[in-house]
Design an enzyme around this catalytic site. Sequence first.
Site, PDB file in Angstrom:
ATOM      1  N   PHE A 126     -27.661  74.990  16.824  1.00 44.25           N
ATOM      2  CA  PHE A 126     -27.859  75.405  15.431  1.00 44.25           C
ATOM      3  C   PHE A 126     -29.304  75.052  15.037  1.00 44.25           C
ATOM      4  O   PHE A 126     -29.891  74.130  15.614  1.00 44.25           O
ATOM      5  CB  PHE A 126     -26.848  74.711  14.515  1.00 44.25           C
ATOM      6  CG  PHE A 126     -27.039  75.099  13.079  1.00 44.25           C
ATOM      7  CD1 PHE A 126     -26.747  76.385  12.662  1.00 44.25           C
ATOM      8  CD2 PHE A 126     -27.551  74.198  12.155  1.00 44.25           C
ATOM      9  CE1 PHE A 126     -26.968  76.761  11.341  1.00 44.25           C
ATOM     10  CE2 PHE A 126     -27.761  74.566  10.835  1.00 44.25           C
ATOM     11  CZ  PHE A 126     -27.475  75.848  10.422  1.00 44.25           C
ATOM     12  N   ASP A 127     -29.878  75.769  14.047  1.00 41.68           N
ATOM     13  CA  ASP A 127     -31.312  75.599  13.687  1.00 41.68           C
ATOM     14  C   ASP A 127     -31.713  74.143  13.450  1.00 41.68           C
ATOM     15  O   ASP A 127     -32.758  73.708  13.909  1.00 41.68           O
ATOM     16  CB  ASP A 127     -31.710  76.306  12.375  1.00 41.68           C
ATOM     17  CG  ASP A 127     -30.998  77.593  12.124  1.00 41.68           C
ATOM     18  OD1 ASP A 127     -30.296  78.078  13.023  1.00 41.68           O
ATOM     19  OD2 ASP A 127     -31.141  78.108  11.010  1.00 41.68           O
ATOM     20  N   ASP A 217     -21.071  69.296  18.803  1.00 42.48           N
ATOM     21  CA  ASP A 217     -21.484  69.631  17.444  1.00 42.48           C
ATOM     22  C   ASP A 217     -20.254  70.270  16.808  1.00 42.48           C
ATOM     23  O   ASP A 217     -19.987  71.455  16.985  1.00 42.48           O
ATOM     24  CB  ASP A 217     -22.686  70.583  17.458  1.00 42.48           C
ATOM     25  CG  ASP A 217     -23.091  71.019  16.048  1.00 42.48           C
ATOM     26  OD1 ASP A 217     -22.329  70.728  15.100  1.00 42.48           O
ATOM     27  OD2 ASP A 217     -24.148  71.649  15.895  1.00 42.48           O
ATOM     28  N   HIS A 452     -37.659  81.835   6.232  1.00 44.70           N
ATOM     29  CA  HIS A 452     -36.637  82.646   5.574  1.00 44.70           C
ATOM     30  C   HIS A 452     -36.257  82.108   4.194  1.00 44.70           C
ATOM     31  O   HIS A 452     -35.792  82.849   3.343  1.00 44.70           O
ATOM     32  CB  HIS A 452     -35.392  82.763   6.452  1.00 44.70           C
ATOM     33  CG  HIS A 452     -34.841  81.440   6.907  1.00 44.70           C
ATOM     34  ND1 HIS A 452     -35.523  80.623   7.781  1.00 44.70           N
ATOM     35  CD2 HIS A 452     -33.702  80.791   6.594  1.00 44.70           C
ATOM     36  CE1 HIS A 452     -34.817  79.529   7.991  1.00 44.70           C
ATOM     37  NE2 HIS A 452     -33.700  79.599   7.281  1.00 44.70           N
TER      38      HIS A 452
HETATM   39  N1  F0G Z   1     -24.329  72.321  13.220  1.00 43.10           N
HETATM   40  C1  F0G Z   1     -23.841  73.544  12.926  1.00 43.10           C
HETATM   41  C2  F0G Z   1     -23.097  74.301  13.983  1.00 43.10           C
HETATM   42  C3  F0G Z   1     -24.027  74.091  11.650  1.00 43.10           C
HETATM   43  O1  F0G Z   1     -23.543  75.314  11.382  1.00 43.10           O
HETATM   44  C4  F0G Z   1     -24.731  73.353  10.671  1.00 43.10           C
HETATM   45  C5  F0G Z   1     -24.951  73.884   9.326  1.00 43.10           C
HETATM   46  C6  F0G Z   1     -25.228  72.084  11.017  1.00 43.10           C
HETATM   47  C7  F0G Z   1     -25.007  71.603  12.310  1.00 43.10           C
HETATM   48  C8  F0G Z   1     -26.001  71.235  10.051  1.00 43.10           C
HETATM   49  O2  F0G Z   1     -25.166  70.714   9.108  1.00 43.10           O
HETATM   50  O3  F0G Z   1     -25.915  71.738   6.951  1.00 43.10           O
HETATM   51  O4  F0G Z   1     -24.450  69.713   7.001  1.00 43.10           O
HETATM   52  O5  F0G Z   1     -26.825  69.545   7.655  1.00 43.10           O
HETATM   53  N2  F0G Z   1     -24.742  75.093   9.008  1.00 43.10           N
HETATM   54  C9  F0G Z   1     -24.865  75.712   7.691  1.00 43.10           C
HETATM   55  C10 F0G Z   1     -24.744  77.207   7.798  1.00 43.10           C
HETATM   56  C11 F0G Z   1     -26.038  75.275   6.902  1.00 43.10           C
HETATM   57  O6  F0G Z   1     -24.952  77.895   6.776  1.00 43.10           O
HETATM   58  O7  F0G Z   1     -24.418  77.718   8.866  1.00 43.10           O
HETATM   59  P1  F0G Z   1     -25.618  70.414   7.590  1.00 43.10           P
END
Ligand code: F0G
Length: 460
Positions: A126-127, A217, A452
């Site tokens: 994830f980003d 994760d 973005h």
């Molecule tokens: N890992 C995954 C797979 C995620 O989708 C996200 C966050 C995070 C880690 C980070 O977690 O936001 O609580 O700091 N995903 C959100 C999304 C922001 O819109 O997909 P976080």
Amino acid sequence: MENRYALPPYKIKMIEPIHQTTHEEREKRLAEAGYNVFQLRSDDVFIDLLTDSGTGAMSHFQWGALMIGDESYAGSASYFRLEAVVKRITGYNYVMPAHQGRGAEQVVIPEMIAHHGMVFISNTHFDTTRAHVEIAGARAVDTAIDACFDTAHYHPFKGNFDLAKLEREILAHGRENVAGIIVTVTNNAVGGQPVSMENIRAVRAMAIKYGIKTVIDGARYAENAYFIKIREAGYRDVPIRTIAREMFDNADVLLMSSKKDGLVNIGGLIAIKDDAELFRRCQTRIVPMEGFPTYGGLAGRDMDALAVGLGEALEEDYLRYRIDEVRYLGDRLLAAGVPIQVPTGGHAVFVDCGKLCPQIPFDQFPALAVTNALYLEGGVRAVEIGSLLLGRNPDTGKNSRAELELMRLTIPRRTYTFQHLDYVADCLVAVANRAGALKGLTFTYESPVLRHFTSRFKPL
Ligand code: F0G
């Protein structure tokens, strides 16, 4: 009575009004926002499908739990209630809260990097996970199966690792240079697609063979467990908690954004199976980053709401409805010929805008054009997951081209009804019917990092 889609296993006790705007108002607001839906005020959005993160509804049990929060700085009773729940679900020995998923990442990831030049390998990072790997001086390598890039191709576990790719990367970097293997469940970046237990076990076996730690994760681990139950041979009669435990048995560390399958509006978790030394180092690092190890950036009441939410997210009735509402939206779009990532994932429908708008070049952002058109059509806010999100190549300064130009319709948990989803589908079908005439966008301001969020555009 049988229903093609599960019914919601709850009724509504408290409501939050939402307002529709006129087309004229939306034109004005979108222009003011620089044609970037991140810059809209939520009051100007009718149905908000930007993210499923922290946007869900809590149950009355969770609201009740808030009242028993213990706000002690150290040794909070709320922490011990949360710790007991997390230990019971994961079987892990060590638990620390964090303010959200990226808070957990910033504490644990640097502690797993032993020396310069290391890599993490994931199905797909994830980003924010990728960002924390890179900030800590390591590199992030993705090894998802190729099938995930073919949106029309059905594969029950499109989130899987390509095991041959994974082994090639381990050997290419040298096992002593692999800081960890990160199993992202579900695999958000490729469409909320699940990872099979068979794949998780195979990744674990390879990690053990090469002496590498495995990290889950687990932002959407409960949704992943449900997909294993309904799609993988041998799991149909296995309780969700047992499936989840088997997932955790196959790893050493859990990093979790509890804003998803924790059913809370803010929060994160770190859990470590048995590495007492890693836990001690994380305990030291968490203090200046997130807070004392028994609150980690959360109020005591947040920890109590999370302790309850973690259990609710594992209830099978809840999960059946959750997965079905996303599938319902996907089915409505498929029936109208809108190209989406199939099968529909756990938390969102991903629309293939490269296919919808072949006339728009990748660096004029086809999925942003569709996202903006959808907002104008009906006040529905989605999000671009394509070349705009990917950004520029740091070496050449050129726009990188994403594998897919996707628009994500992300469904908050326990929040919208099927009528809302019908409306979203109607709006998007109307946009899809004229997608061939949509124009791309160009920057009027391009932000240097995470562009973005804050960049501004004009339509071409
Ligand atoms: N890992 C995954 C797979 C995620 O989708 C996200 C966050 C995070 C880690 C980070 O977690 O936001 O609580 O700091 N995903 C959100 C999304 C922001 O819109 O997909 P976080």
